[in-house]
Scaffold this motif. Structure first.
Motif, PDB file in Angstrom:
ATOM      1  N   ILE A  30      31.704  52.878 -84.191  1.00 44.90           N
ATOM      2  CA  ILE A  30      32.134  53.870 -83.520  1.00 44.90           C
ATOM      3  C   ILE A  30      33.189  53.383 -82.205  1.00 44.90           C
ATOM      4  CG2 ILE A  30      31.553  55.879 -82.012  1.00 44.90           C
ATOM      5  CD1 ILE A  30      28.891  56.111 -83.445  1.00 44.90           C
ATOM      6  N   ASN A  31      34.168  54.138 -82.033  1.00 47.35           N
ATOM      7  CA  ASN A  31      34.873  53.839 -80.868  1.00 47.35           C
ATOM      8  C   ASN A  31      34.141  53.700 -79.768  1.00 47.35           C
ATOM      9  OD1 ASN A  31      36.945  54.291 -78.820  1.00 47.35           O
ATOM     10  ND2 ASN A  31      38.466  54.218 -80.478  1.00 47.35           N
ATOM     11  N   PHE A  32      34.509  52.711 -78.867  1.00 51.05           N
ATOM     12  CA  PHE A  32      33.835  52.508 -77.591  1.00 51.05           C
ATOM     13  C   PHE A  32      33.799  53.785 -76.761  1.00 51.05           C
ATOM     14  CE2 PHE A  32      33.969  51.184 -73.093  1.00 51.05           C
ATOM     15  CZ  PHE A  32      32.601  50.558 -72.740  1.00 51.05           C
ATOM     16  N   VAL A  33      35.213  54.236 -76.264  1.00 49.34           N
ATOM     17  CA  VAL A  33      35.574  55.257 -75.603  1.00 49.34           C
ATOM     18  C   VAL A  33      34.874  56.477 -75.809  1.00 49.34           C
ATOM     19  CG1 VAL A  33      37.224  56.624 -74.365  1.00 49.34           C
ATOM     20  CG2 VAL A  33      37.580  54.204 -74.896  1.00 49.34           C
ATOM     21  N   THR A  34      34.558  56.822 -77.280  1.00 52.24           N
ATOM     22  CA  THR A  34      34.009  57.997 -77.787  1.00 52.24           C
ATOM     23  C   THR A  34      32.742  57.836 -77.648  1.00 52.24           C
ATOM     24  OG1 THR A  34      35.612  57.840 -79.795  1.00 52.24           O
ATOM     25  CG2 THR A  34      33.840  59.389 -79.947  1.00 52.24           C
ATOM     26  N   LEU A  35      31.996  56.955 -77.622  1.00 52.49           N
ATOM     27  CA  LEU A  35      30.382  56.796 -77.290  1.00 52.49           C
ATOM     28  C   LEU A  35      30.279  56.798 -75.811  1.00 52.49           C
ATOM     29  CD1 LEU A  35      27.892  56.298 -79.012  1.00 52.49           C
ATOM     30  CD2 LEU A  35      28.057  54.056 -78.584  1.00 52.49           C
ATOM     31  N   GLY A  51      28.376  60.623 -71.488  1.00 51.73           N
ATOM     32  CA  GLY A  51      28.537  61.384 -70.145  1.00 51.73           C
ATOM     33  C   GLY A  51      29.579  60.848 -69.247  1.00 51.73           C
ATOM     34  N   LEU A  52      30.244  59.639 -69.498  1.00 56.86           N
ATOM     35  CA  LEU A  52      31.269  59.219 -68.671  1.00 56.86           C
ATOM     36  C   LEU A  52      32.575  59.844 -69.138  1.00 56.86           C
ATOM     37  CD1 LEU A  52      30.837  55.320 -68.050  1.00 56.86           C
ATOM     38  CD2 LEU A  52      30.148  57.209 -66.513  1.00 56.86           C
ATOM     39  N   GLU A  53      32.958  60.860 -68.578  1.00 56.34           N
ATOM     40  CA  GLU A  53      34.048  61.510 -68.973  1.00 56.34           C
ATOM     41  C   GLU A  53      35.487  61.022 -68.657  1.00 56.34           C
ATOM     42  OE1 GLU A  53      32.987  65.579 -68.343  1.00 56.34           O
ATOM     43  OE2 GLU A  53      33.825  66.115 -70.702  1.00 56.34           O
ATOM     44  N   SER A  54      35.757  61.004 -67.288  1.00 60.98           N
ATOM     45  CA  SER A  54      37.046  60.695 -66.709  1.00 60.98           C
ATOM     46  C   SER A  54      37.499  59.256 -67.101  1.00 60.98           C
ATOM     47  CB  SER A  54      37.274  61.069 -65.412  1.00 60.98           C
ATOM     48  OG  SER A  54      36.685  60.028 -64.646  1.00 60.98           O
ATOM     49  N   ALA A  60      31.962  67.062 -74.769  1.00 61.57           N
ATOM     50  CA  ALA A  60      31.715  67.936 -75.839  1.00 61.57           C
ATOM     51  C   ALA A  60      32.614  67.416 -77.217  1.00 61.57           C
ATOM     52  CB  ALA A  60      32.030  69.298 -75.226  1.00 61.57           C
ATOM     53  N   GLU A  61      33.667  67.235 -77.013  1.00 60.19           N
ATOM     54  CA  GLU A  61      34.457  66.793 -78.176  1.00 60.19           C
ATOM     55  C   GLU A  61      33.975  65.310 -78.786  1.00 60.19           C
ATOM     56  OE1 GLU A  61      39.033  65.946 -78.692  1.00 60.19           O
ATOM     57  OE2 GLU A  61      38.446  66.855 -76.645  1.00 60.19           O
ATOM     58  N   ALA A  62      33.395  64.615 -77.786  1.00 56.91           N
ATOM     59  CA  ALA A  62      32.978  63.341 -78.281  1.00 56.91           C
ATOM     60  C   ALA A  62      31.605  63.347 -78.952  1.00 56.91           C
ATOM     61  CB  ALA A  62      32.518  62.329 -76.978  1.00 56.91           C
ATOM     62  N   ILE A  63      30.772  64.132 -78.500  1.00 57.63           N
ATOM     63  CA  ILE A  63      29.525  64.476 -79.279  1.00 57.63           C
ATOM     64  C   ILE A  63      29.664  65.139 -80.973  1.00 57.63           C
ATOM     65  CG2 ILE A  63      27.440  65.824 -79.312  1.00 57.63           C
ATOM     66  CD1 ILE A  63      26.957  65.172 -76.490  1.00 57.63           C
ATOM     67  N   GLU A  64      30.701  66.236 -80.563  1.00 57.20           N
ATOM     68  CA  GLU A  64      31.324  66.699 -81.658  1.00 57.20           C
ATOM     69  C   GLU A  64      31.563  65.385 -83.020  1.00 57.20           C
ATOM     70  OE1 GLU A  64      34.371  69.983 -82.531  1.00 57.20           O
ATOM     71  OE2 GLU A  64      33.189  70.335 -80.866  1.00 57.20           O
ATOM     72  N   THR A  65      32.568  64.502 -82.564  1.00 53.67           N
ATOM     73  CA  THR A  65      33.118  63.654 -83.470  1.00 53.67           C
ATOM     74  C   THR A  65      31.833  62.720 -83.897  1.00 53.67           C
ATOM     75  OG1 THR A  65      34.787  63.423 -81.605  1.00 53.67           O
ATOM     76  CG2 THR A  65      34.896  61.849 -83.382  1.00 53.67           C
ATOM     77  N   LEU A  66      30.980  62.473 -83.047  1.00 51.28           N
ATOM     78  CA  LEU A  66      29.768  61.396 -83.300  1.00 51.28           C
ATOM     79  C   LEU A  66      29.090  62.335 -84.385  1.00 51.28           C
ATOM     80  CD1 LEU A  66      28.471  58.825 -82.485  1.00 51.28           C
ATOM     81  CD2 LEU A  66      27.071  60.215 -80.959  1.00 51.28           C
ATOM     82  N   LEU A  69      25.592  68.443 -84.156  1.00 47.00           N
ATOM     83  CA  LEU A  69      25.353  68.302 -82.789  1.00 47.00           C
ATOM     84  C   LEU A  69      23.907  67.733 -82.421  1.00 47.00           C
ATOM     85  CD1 LEU A  69      27.299  71.315 -81.067  1.00 47.00           C
ATOM     86  CD2 LEU A  69      27.889  68.885 -81.663  1.00 47.00           C
ATOM     87  N   LYS A  70      22.994  68.569 -83.127  1.00 48.19           N
ATOM     88  CA  LYS A  70      21.532  68.047 -82.976  1.00 48.19           C
ATOM     89  C   LYS A  70      21.315  66.736 -83.259  1.00 48.19           C
ATOM     90  CE  LYS A  70      17.609  69.716 -84.719  1.00 48.19           C
ATOM     91  NZ  LYS A  70      16.823  70.695 -85.634  1.00 48.19           N
ATOM     92  N   ARG A  71      21.890  66.455 -84.502  1.00 44.09           N
ATOM     93  CA  ARG A  71      21.701  64.913 -85.023  1.00 44.09           C
ATOM     94  C   ARG A  71      22.432  64.214 -84.137  1.00 44.09           C
ATOM     95  NH1 ARG A  71      18.323  61.951 -87.894  1.00 44.09           N
ATOM     96  NH2 ARG A  71      19.587  60.140 -88.496  1.00 44.09           N
ATOM     97  N   ALA A  72      23.504  64.421 -83.707  1.00 45.10           N
ATOM     98  CA  ALA A  72      24.259  63.440 -82.685  1.00 45.10           C
ATOM     99  C   ALA A  72      23.382  63.060 -81.613  1.00 45.10           C
ATOM    100  CB  ALA A  72      25.341  63.996 -82.351  1.00 45.10           C
ATOM    101  N   ASN A  73      23.100  64.276 -81.037  1.00 43.64           N
ATOM    102  CA  ASN A  73      22.204  63.982 -79.653  1.00 43.64           C
ATOM    103  C   ASN A  73      20.831  63.183 -79.775  1.00 43.64           C
ATOM    104  OD1 ASN A  73      23.540  65.164 -77.533  1.00 43.64           O
ATOM    105  ND2 ASN A  73      23.010  67.341 -78.788  1.00 43.64           N
TER     106      ASN A  73
END
Lengths: 521, 287
Positions: free
Chosen positions: A228-233, A238-241, A272-278, A292-296
């Motif tokens: 997985i892309n590091f930035v996505t993860l 929760g590190l957004e900016s 939110a977008e990142a969790i979606e991608t994950l 979403l549930k599974r990603a979390n």
């Protein structure tokens, strides 16, 4: 120090019978704390009773576990203390009954929860190390030992299963929960990888962070295929900016430059977008909510499990995980910039030894799980046949006994390792001593592994430089140095963390909550 | 293992020596013959070498409904995805196929209960196996109909203990059994009537060792009690009395003789009888 003094110290050291001390300490620690901790991890056994309409759910709560000293039950039903020599001569196992407090709890749906039955029951037998605290000859004098046919010079530190003496081989593993940075090649290009074996409660997960040839960071961990892309993860954690991410990785201008490349190539911009991608990765082709549930679930369960702690919010743990991933990223970049050298896997600081107590803990954990499954089955069966549910009738004590004795008798440990227990070498007295202080590397002996076999400078004072077998096992099987002392794991990490917090370390999760807890008590 | 044979070496007329699977000349080292049958001792040792010519597979056991002959589909971490799920399905079907009839299912349940009981009472393995055999024969003669499996499992253990001279009291069995006393008695009655168990009256001395160790009595008390029990048996004083009561009374008497402190209450509790029984039997023994 001159030779005379050294000799005096050596003599003093060996007169204290410290030859198998590492085995005793480890096993005693397992008996005193380890077993109880494993039971607390398990906490309770849930059953499927109550899934049907009009039934109240039933569960079994596990609490105090207690081991007595070895004893034998004769066919006529009388029970007496067992001494090692008798176990050897009669080909029986030197083991002690284990008792556990269990309570069957019913209710929670419509009725209130109430205890159906509560009792301390025998759950099985635990093989006991000769000479450990629970051993019957633990504090016998030499005369008493001779009286019962025991050898006063025997060092102990082994088990007796079906009359044969088995010693558990200390195994030398790579240190878990530590970032190791190293070079690797992929498709002919050199890449940098930061690795961590994250370990918690017998669950072991390898987390990899690699910087590929185009300079993009990728992370891989169990339950997600590929990487997985590091930035996505990190965004999902929760590190957004952009600024925050770069700041967490490093302040170094060159690393910041590398990091900006990564951010430019980022696939997502918000948490939110990142969790979606994950979610699309971990549950491809499923419904959106499930994704979403599974990603979390995957993030909280399979990513860096060693950062979890009892009583700490998932939210806080996620921040920690993000920071930890940033450390891994930094290690990759530093390696790429040649600011650091790759970590030496053979350095003894990167090694941990698994002694008999740790091995027995692994064994006890799986045995307890097996027992729990059996209890569940027995309960469901008893319930189906409309029987009174009672603690004394749902435990089959041979389940646990079998699971504990069989691996020690055969050497086939849980997790597929073999040769963990060996027949004590009784060729001569020195053979026994050497065998008890032997350690084994899990590396395959059929491959060369030249570096692993070499004598490493950090082994000085820890590992004997000359005692190793010739042939395929050369350098993989080692022996402790004469007066080596084995230190033990920190028992209470909270204590340590609180100390760190008092010294001004910030961002340790759970410390604040712990302090308010203690204030309430 | 080497033997010299009569024949001489074809090359140098030296002495021949057979070692394992080869015959070699002692003088010149010529291998005269090889790959013959190795008549040496077996590599493995079997407890029943003389009687049992079988040499492969795990030992058969009567304590499993299929005699321990079944196979299990194991687990591997190397399998992934579709293959793994396929194996999981196969495992489930395989496990289902192990039990083909209601009768077998009951047998499995009974056998698990017997294993649990013998494990909890720490009875030796042969008692477990014989209990299972007894349970099976009860099934074969259709005794289970209208009675409960748990009762038969407990009764089988109780009966085998009696026939193997390691008797347990009904109370001891009921304490760990999932059957209650009535169910056990019904089942035992059926077993005794239909299967001709040939159990005689229980010898009180079978109880002595266990009661003594439960009461933490010294060995000399137990020894004296054993003598008393034998005397009571020979004189006929024990006839018609509850054997566990007799055992308790013997221990009580012995403890008094030796001078060890033991109350009637303690002795009666461990035997599961009333103090009155102990007292009466004690008085009887004194005479």
């Amino acid at each position: 120090m001159n030779r005379q003094d050294r000799r005096a110290i050596s003599r003093e050291y060996f007169s204290r019978e410290r030859l198998a001390e590492h085995h005793f300490r480890s096993f005693n620690n397992f008996l005193d704390r380890g077993m109880q901790r494993v039971v607390e991890e398990k906490e309770s056994i849930d059953t499927d009773i109550g899934d049907k309409e009009g039934q109240e759910p039933v569960r079994v709560d596990l609490s105090n576990v207690r081991v007595v000293t070895p004893r034998v039950r004769e066919a006529d039903g009388s029970e007496e203390l067992l001494y090692p020599q008798e176990a050897r001569l009669r080909n029986i196992t030197y083991s002690a009954p284990v008792f556990m407090e269990m309570s069957i709890v019913r209710g929670g749906e419509e009725e209130e929860e109430h205890v159906v039955d509560q009792a301390e029951t025998k759950v099985g037998r635990m093989p006991i190390m000769v000479g450990s605290n629970k051993c019957n000859i633990a504090d016998f004098s030499d005369e008493e030992l001779i009286e019962i046919g025991e050898d006063p010079a025997d060092p102990g530190g082994y088990f007796i299963v079906n009359g044969s003496e088995r010693v558990l081989m200390t195994s030398e593993d790579l240190a878990p929960n530590k970032i190791l940075a190293e070079y690797d090649t992929k498709y002919g290009d050199e890449i940098q990888i930061a690795k961590t074996f994250s370990q918690r409660r017998g669950y072991r997960a390898l987390v990899l962070c690699e910087r590929n040839r185009s300079g993009i960071l990728e992370v891989s961990f169990p339950s997600v295929s590929g990487s997985i892309n590091f930035v996505t993860l990190v965004r999902a954690l929760g590190l957004e900016s952009d600024e925050e991410i770069v700041h967490r990785v490093s302040e170094d201008p060159e690393i910041v430059k590398f990091m900006l490349e990564n951010l430019e190539a980022a696939e997502v911009g918000s948490t939110a977008e990142a969790i979606e991608t994950l979610g699309q990765r971990v549950a491809a082709g499923q419904g959106k909510n499930y994704q979403l549930k599974r990603a979390n679930y995957v993030i909280d369960r399979y990513l860096l499990p060693h950062l979890h702690e009892e009583g700490v919010e998932d939210e806080e743990t996620r921040t920690n995980k993000a920071v930890y991933l940033c450390r891994m990223a930094e290690a990759c970049f530093e390696l790429a910039l040649e600011r650091r050298e790759s970590d030496d896997k053979d350095h003894y600081a990167n090694k941990r030894l698994k002694v008999s107590g740790d091995l027995m803990k692994d064994l006890f954990r799986t045995a307890l799980n097996k027992l729990a499954r059996d209890v569940k089955y027995q309960l469901e069966r008893a319930n189906m046949r409309n029987r009174q549910l009672a603690v004394s009738t749902v435990v089959r004590s041979d389940v646990l006994t079998e699971r504990l004795e069989h691996p020690i008798a055969t050497g086939n440990w849980v997790g597929g390792r073999s040769g963990v227990s060996q027949l004590v070498d009784r060729t001569d007295y020195m053979g026994v001593l050497s065998h008890l202080r032997r350690l084994r590397s899990p590396l395959s002996r059929s491959q060369p592994h030249f570096e692993a076999r070499d004598l490493h400078a950090t082994q000085w004072g820890r590992i004997c430089p000359s005692e190793t077998p010739e042939g395929p096992n050369c350098g993989l099987v080692k022996n402790f140095a004469q007066s080596m002392e084995l230190s033990q794991n920190v028992d209470d990490e909270r204590e340590l963390k609180r100390e760190l917090a008092s010294m001004g370390v910030e961002g340790i999760p759970g410390i604040e909550t712990v302090e308010t807890h203690t204030a309430d008590d | 293992m080497s033997t010299t044979t009569r024949q001489a070496c074809p090359e140098c007329d030296g002495r021949l020596r057979s070692m394992g699977a080869e015959t070699v000349c002692d003088e010149c080292g010529l291998v005269v013959s090889e790959d013959e049958l190795d008549r040496g001792p077996e590599w493995r040792s079997f407890a029943d070498d003389e009687t049992n010519p079988e040499r492969c597979g795990a030992p058969l056991t009567r304590s499993r409904h299929d005699r321990g002959l079944s196979t299990e589909i194991g687990r591997s971490t190397r399998l992934k995805g579709r293959k793994r799920r396929q194996i999981a399905r196969m495992r489930r079907q395989h496990n289902r196929a192990r039990i083909s009839s209601k009768r077998e299912r009951n047998q499995v349940y009974g056998f698990t209960e017997i294993r649990r009981l013998t494990g909890q009472l720490e009875l030796p393995e042969h008692v477990r196996d014989r209990s299972c055999v007894l349970f099976e024969s009860a099934q074969d003669s259709d005794l289970l109909q209208g009675r409960c499996i748990e009762g038969f499992a407990a009764a089988a253990v109780y009966a085998v203990c009696r026939t193997a001279s390691v008797s347990r009291t009904l109370g001891e069995i009921v304490a760990v059994a999932s059957a209650d006393e009535d169910e056990l008695k019904v089942a035992y009655g059926a077993l005794n009537r239909e299967l001709d168990l040939r159990t005689g009256p229980i010898d009180p001395s079978e109880y002595l060792a266990r009661f003594a160790s439960n009461l933490d009595l010294p060995t000399d008390v137990e020894r004296t009690a054993r003598r008393l029990a034998r005397e009571a048996h020979e004189s006929g004083h024990a006839a018609g009395r509850n054997p566990s009561g007799v055992a308790a009374a013997c221990l009580y008497t012995a403890a008094r003789d030796v001078g060890h402190e033991l109350t009637q209450r303690e002795a009666s509790d461990v035997a599961g009888v009333s103090t009155v029984t102990v007292r009466n039997t004690y008085k009887h023994l004194q005479r």
